[in-house]
Design a protein around this motif. Structure first.
Motif, PDB file in Angstrom:
ATOM      1  N   ASP A 578       0.870  -0.974  -0.134  1.00  0.00           N
ATOM      2  CA  ASP A 578       0.023  -0.200   0.166  1.00  0.00           C
ATOM      3  C   ASP A 578       1.320   1.321   0.293  1.00  0.00           C
ATOM      4  N   HIS A 579       0.663   2.108  -1.093  1.00  0.00           N
ATOM      5  CA  HIS A 579       1.539   3.157  -1.068  1.00  0.00           C
ATOM      6  C   HIS A 579       0.754   4.610  -1.499  1.00  0.00           C
ATOM      7  N   TYR A 580       1.181   5.971  -0.903  1.00  0.00           N
ATOM      8  CA  TYR A 580       0.256   6.945  -0.584  1.00  0.00           C
ATOM      9  C   TYR A 580       1.967   8.210  -0.948  1.00  0.00           C
ATOM     10  N   GLU A 581       1.168   9.030  -1.916  1.00  0.00           N
ATOM     11  CA  GLU A 581       2.272   9.154  -1.830  1.00  0.00           C
ATOM     12  C   GLU A 581       1.551  11.097  -2.485  1.00  0.00           C
ATOM     13  N   LEU A 582       1.930  12.714  -1.530  1.00  0.00           N
ATOM     14  CA  LEU A 582       1.618  13.353  -2.258  1.00  0.00           C
ATOM     15  C   LEU A 582       2.937  14.549  -2.676  1.00  0.00           C
ATOM     16  N   GLY A 583       2.680  15.207  -3.342  1.00  0.00           N
ATOM     17  CA  GLY A 583       4.046  16.106  -4.778  1.00  0.00           C
ATOM     18  C   GLY A 583       3.715  16.922  -4.746  1.00  0.00           C
TER      19      GLY A 583
END
Length: 803
Positions: A578-583
């Protein structure tokens, strides 16, 4: 910190970063000036001086990197050449979250954000988590991608799961290498470098038309260098370089709507490699007379130097690292009206011919250790790419088949008996282990099929929603057999005649035959939402659910009390990610500066961990599932070019990568070897191996107009450096195997012209920093720690011409 609070903090951080960028929107005049067009910016985070259009194919279509809602580092070919980053290993000094470890080409790990390949000896039964692609062709093994970069146009490092489009278990990221393509205008380039340690490198490429519809490109490179470690036993320098690379391409382009590229390449490495040096000893749980110091003294042995940076060793077994890599590919692009149809067909091979010294000493304990392998790989990809005003999408299918055959031999010598048996053993002064040999035969058949798709729906001119899916099927069939023979050639079998002699011999090598199998379907998906706040500010958020295929143990499995294989350990479960990212991606100062920031968190269940066994030959290492792993952190890429006379970059990363749950991990050497030592240890909460919490790359280049030999150009001075904090060099953290943090500095000064002539001098590791690339725990829990020192200071000069 909970997931919710983690992302609230991230959103606040992105808001703070984005705010000044709103005010920094370039005026209309600047936007119309080609000098400030985004495609003329330097490659992201490298500060390089490339004048080529910087586009990426991260989403399988051409677009500028600032428009891609993805954490991505792009390094152009010119910057690769000028910084001496001629392979993936050197590339890590320019991209902080890329980690590269290699004790030899086969035992190579490439990780991103601390994830990708289990740290330790290679096991062919699982996949790598970082996909490596060259011109859209997948390289299934890190070892098969240890070639020198050859005629490379640029390298894209995609951070985070790429399972939708790049598939094949790319749970940590992908490295997308693009070479220069054939041209219908004649062009060429040539480069020669000379340096200390006998360093010689030559590169050349030529491209041009054969007919009106057929163009060709041929490139070659050769690299050689004397070793950096002196072996007093053989009176030879080891850790040398001896590399050759060839690539040829034919482009058939009968019309603007269709083109076909046939490419073939071959790479050979034949170095005197790979060895180690004595670093230290540490106390284990063994009896005092079974610790390294007592064992060495009992055989009158002393290491050649207590200073590892004297770069002296005394390894007595033969060393070899022969590596042949190559293949053929056929790529077709057809504009069918509403979109483009692409087909990529490829065959690749890898031939590995090693010899090693696995006891890390000058004593004849292990006198032969080798596991030569041969790989054949076939891939076929079909995809359709559509771009419209409100919708872009890619759909496709991928097929993969691989076969790896390995033939292993490990033999013990005259020092083995007294090294491995206690003085109280009646056989201590015999030679029962001299000549004891294990012969391993194994093969792997690996098949994978997939359907995939990704769409970009432009809800408004500012908002884009990007869902992606991939359905994948994997099947693995393996075979492993170990046969054990005495020094006289008699085979030892389980259930045969038992005696004190065979008991001692079976404690070193245990016969075993297994035929593990694995097959499974998995479904990966991701969703990215992006918002173009202004022309120069892009915000994005991503969630990905992806998998790494399950695997089989190809190096043998543990045995029970009766020396029978524990078949439950023959397979390992898939990783669930499970991967979460903000950029945020920003340009400011009239697009002379770029700042990209990403905040990420990756949770993995059933993490595939490499477990190293403490005995000499019981197992080279096997695979097991750790309960859970988490990698989270913050990354940024900053580059600025205030004028044509100066540019600079600073990239950085904070990575917190830990075992969240691993209750049955192998114990560190300080807790191993004793009669009351625990069978395993709980290392939950401890850091993953090879991961530095802090890592940075930085550099700058300035130039002034000048003339040389009647040519107008510029004199330039460049610097690039890197720093990484300490990291563990053992799958289970040990106080004996922490590698201290270090910083490296490289300089170059030269003269170049717009016509493509470039001459410069360079020095790498300019301040002669002593550091380790890896530390190794010696077998048998004796307390021996060996290591691989990093390169010393090197210097030289390069002449390059482009015509």
């Amino acid at each position: 910190m909970t997931s919710r609070s983690y992302f609230l903090a991230g959103a606040a951080l992105l808001t703070l970063i984005a705010t000044p960028a709103f005010a920094a929107e370039a005026p209309a005049a600047a936007a119309e000036d080609p000098a400030f067009a985004p495609e003329d910016q330097t490659s992201i985070g490298t500060g390089q001086r490339d004048d080529e259009v910087i586009t990426v194919t991260a989403r399988r279509r051409q677009e500028t990197s600032q428009d891609v809602p993805l954490a991505i580092s792009v390094v152009g070919g010119e910057h690769i050449d000028s910084t001496g980053s001629f392979n993936v290993g050197r590339l890590q000094q320019l991209t902080p979250t890329l980690q590269f470890y290699s004790s030899n080409p086969r035992n190579t790990a490439v990780n991103i954000r601390g994830l990708g390949v289990p740290f330790g000896l290679t096991n062919d039964g699982i996949e790598q988590g970082v996909g490596i692609y060259v011109d859209d062709v997948y390289n299934s093994r890190v070892a098969s991608a240890t070639f020198d970069f050859l005629d490379v146009a640029q390298v894209e490092v995609l951070r985070g799961p790429q399972g939708t489009l790049y598939g094949k278990n790319t749970t940590a990221g992908a490295i997308n290498i693009t070479t220069r393509q054939p041209t219908f205008d004649f062009e060429g380039r040539a480069e020669i470098s000379l340096g200390n340690y006998g360093f010689k490198q030559a590169k050349a490429a030529v491209s041009g038309p054969l007919t009106e519809t057929l163009a060709a490109r041929v490139a070659l490179s050769t690299t050689s260098r004397r070793g950096t470690i002196y072996n007093v036993t053989t009176n030879r320098w080891i850790q040398s370089q001896d590399n050759l690379g060839l690539r040829g391409q034919l482009l058939f382009k009968p019309s603007e709507a269709f083109n076909l590229t046939l490419a073939a390449d071959f790479s050979e490495q034949d170095a005197v490699c790979c060895g180690s040096v004595f670093v230290r000893t540490g106390t284990t749980q063994r009896a005092t007379n079974r610790q390294f110091a007592a064992l060495a003294a009992a055989q009158g042995y002393a290491v050649p130097s207590l200073n590892p940076f004297a770069r002296v060793t005394d390894l007595d077994a033969a060393l070899q690292a022969g590596n042949k890599i190559g293949g053929v590919s056929l790529k077709a692009n057809w504009d069918v009206g509403p979109g483009t149809l692409t087909s990529v067909t490829a065959w690749r091979f890898w031939d590995w011919r090693p010899q090693n010294d696995r006891d890390f000493t000058g004593l004849p304990i292990v006198t032969r250790s080798q596991n030569p392998s041969q790989q054949d790989q076939y891939t076929q990809e079909l995809r359709f790419n559509y771009s419209g005003d409100g919708l872009d999408f890619v759909v496709g299918a991928f097929g993969f088949h691989q076969r790896i055959d390995t033939q292993g031999t490990e033999a013990h010598g005259s020092a083995s008996t007294r090294w491995n048996l206690a003085p109280t053993n009646a056989l201590y002064n015999s030679n029962v282990l001299d000549g004891l040999t294990a012969r391993n035969t194994q093969y792997l058949k690996n098949t994978s099929l997939a359907l995939f798709g990704q769409a970009s729906w432009k809800v408004t001119p500012e908002i884009t929603l990007q869902p992606g899916v991939r359905l994948n099927y994997d099947k693995k069939d393996g075979f492993y057999q170990r046969r054990v023979f005495t020094g006289t050639g008699t085979e030892i079998v389980i259930g045969g005649p038992s005696s004190a002699v065979t008991t001692a011999q079976l404690a070193i090598f245990t016969p075993q035959t297994i035929a593990p199998k694995f097959s499974d379907w998995n479904f990966s998906y991701d969703f990215t939402a992006s918002y173009k706040a202004t022309r120069d500010v892009l915000l994005y958020a991503t969630y990905a659910k992806t998998f790494k295929s399950g695997g089989i143990n190809q190096n043998g499995v543990p045995v029970d009390a009766a020396n029978n294989p524990i078949l439950a350990a023959a397979t390992v479960k898939p990783e669930s990610v499970d991967h979460y990212e903000l950029g945020v991606k920003t340009e400011f100062l009239d697009r002379r500066a770029i700042l990209n920031v990403s905040l990420f968190r990756t949770d993995i269940k059933d993490y595939q961990a490499n477990v190293n066994n403490g005995q000499f030959g019981v197992l080279r290492g096997y695979l097991a599932n750790a309960g859970a792993v988490r990698s989270q952190g913050l990354e940024w890429d900053f580059s600025v070019r205030p004028s044509e006379r100066f540019n600079a970059f600073v990239n950085g990363a904070y990575t917190d990568a830990t075992y969240r749950k691993f209750t049955d991990a192998p114990c560190p050497p300080e807790l191993s070897g004793g009669t009351s030592s625990p069978a395993n240890c709980d290392i939950s909460g401890q850091r993953l191996p090879g991961v530095s919490k802090w890592s940075f790359s930085f550099g700058a280049e300035g130039n002034v107009p000048a003339q040389l030999l009647g040519k107008s150009g510029e004199v330039y001075l460049g610097y690039d450096g890197s720093y990484r904090s300490n990291f563990s060099s053992n799958p289970t953290p040990s106080r004996y195997t922490w590698v201290d943090g270090y910083s490296l500095s490289n300089f170059r000064v030269g003269f170049r012209t717009e016509e493509g002539f470039d001459i410069y001098g360079w020095v790498r590791n300019a301040f002669k920093k002593d550091y380790f690339e890896q530390l190794f725990v010696g077998p048998g829990n004796t307390g021996l720690i060996a290591g691989l020192p990093g390169d010393p200071r090197t210097w030289g000069a390069t002449v390059r011409a482009v015509f």
